[in-house]
Scaffold this active site. Structure first.
Site: not given
Ligand code: SER
Length: 321
Positions: A10, A14, A36, A141, A145, A171
């Site tokens: 990946g 970002q 990637d 998601y 995780k 981030i």
């Molecule tokens: N930045 C991620 C998202 O918004 C959260 O880990 O999906």
């Protein structure tokens, strides 16, 4: 100490774009292999195309390049993840399992796997979320995780595979764009502030979320990967706190640099996702175990974003009053 030979999955995402450059600076570009889905890359750093669902190609690359560390960043984020939950499970979860199996088979020294604030969901303390608070994710998601954290922990306990992980907050960086996340607004808002001086936010004005500046996130990741094994007490994933703010607070900070900036709020389905996430993370264990300390607060982060994006968009940078 021999330098690690690093595989990044990946790498065009970002985090991957910025982390690859930082790792190349630190260890030398010949020590890095970016991967990637794209067939080709800009050629600045060593690159190979790799779909993380293709386990045999992954194994071939790891063996051929004598990889000693893997930063496994390939994943779909929270908002795009909801649009096709089976695909999200496949890429995020099976992709990780491939990495763990290949790392175990070829005796890779260390694996980094990013987890997220999305592991929390309901029934936990939002205003100061403890490391082991209840994890009941509301997105696919987040489910991938939580499962991924457990698999990393299992491979450590059963096979001694040195898997390390951080629950990243949102981030924020000027170097790259996020895609498909719920925290993406906090990057988009800066680009729009510079381009058009107005922004329509997909979250409500008072939605407080944990965030982190890219420089801090990259530094945390490399510091964790360099920490002595005996200092790592968490093998699921470390809570990490940078800063926390609401869209309204961020807009106010941006206005100190761009006084004409305006914001409107049109919350969409991402508001429901954000409403289930922590506001502030308790990251005491990261601070104790590997001396984590963020460097950027809201005003420093905003200043650095505006400064760098002003160059990108050819605007004058004006110090705030
Ligand atoms: N930045 C991620 C998202 O918004 C959260 O880990 O999906």
């Amino acid at each position: 100490m021999t330098k690690p030979k690093i595989l990044i999955t990946g790498a065009n995402g970002q985090i991957g774009q910025v982390l690859s450059v930082q790792l190349a600076k630190k260890y030398g570009k010949e020590q890095i292999l970016r991967t990637d889905l794209a067939q080709n890359d800009d050629g600045l750093l060593p690159y190979k195309s790799l779909d993380v669902l293709d386990k045999s190609r992954m194994a071939q690359i790891v063996e051929q390049h004598q990889i000693t560390q893997i930063y496994h960043l390939a994943a779909l984020l929270s908002a795009s993840g909801e649009k096709n939950i089976h695909k999200t499970w496949d890429i995020n979860f099976n992709g990780l399992v491939h990495v763990l199996d290949v790392a175990k088979e070829f005796s890779v020294d260390r694996v980094f796997f990013p987890s997220s604030i999305a592991v929390y969901g309901s029934g936990f303390n939002k205003s100061f979320t403890a490391q082991n608070d209840f994890r009941n994710p509301s997105t696919m998601y987040g489910i991938t995780k939580v499962a991924g954290e457990s698999w990393g922990n299992y491979y450590w306990m059963k096979y001694g595979l040195d898997v390390r992980s951080i629950r990243y907050p949102g981030i924020i960086g000027y170097q790259s764009l996020p895609g498909g996340g719920t925290t993406d607004y906090a990057v988009d808002i800066f680009h729009e502030a510079l381009k058009s001086e107005k922004y329509t936010c997909f979250l409500e004005s008072a939605t407080r979320l944990p965030m982190i500046y890219m420089d801090d996130a990259i530094r945390a990741t490399i510091e964790l990967m360099e920490a002595s094994t005996e200092n790592i007490s968490v093998r699921t994933s470390y809570n990490l706190q940078g800063l926390s703010f609401t869209p309204a607070e961020l807009a106010e900070e941006i206005r100190k640099h761009r006084p004409n900036f305006t914001i409107e709020y049109h919350p969409d389905f991402r508001q429901e996702i954000a409403a289930q996430w922590p506001e502030i993370m308790d990251d005491q264990l990261a601070r104790n175990d590997w001396s984590w300390k963020p460097a950027f607060d809201l005003s420093e982060m905003t200043k650095d974003m505006i400064l760098n994006l002003s160059k990108k968009y050819n605007k004058d940078y004006v110090e705030p009053n």
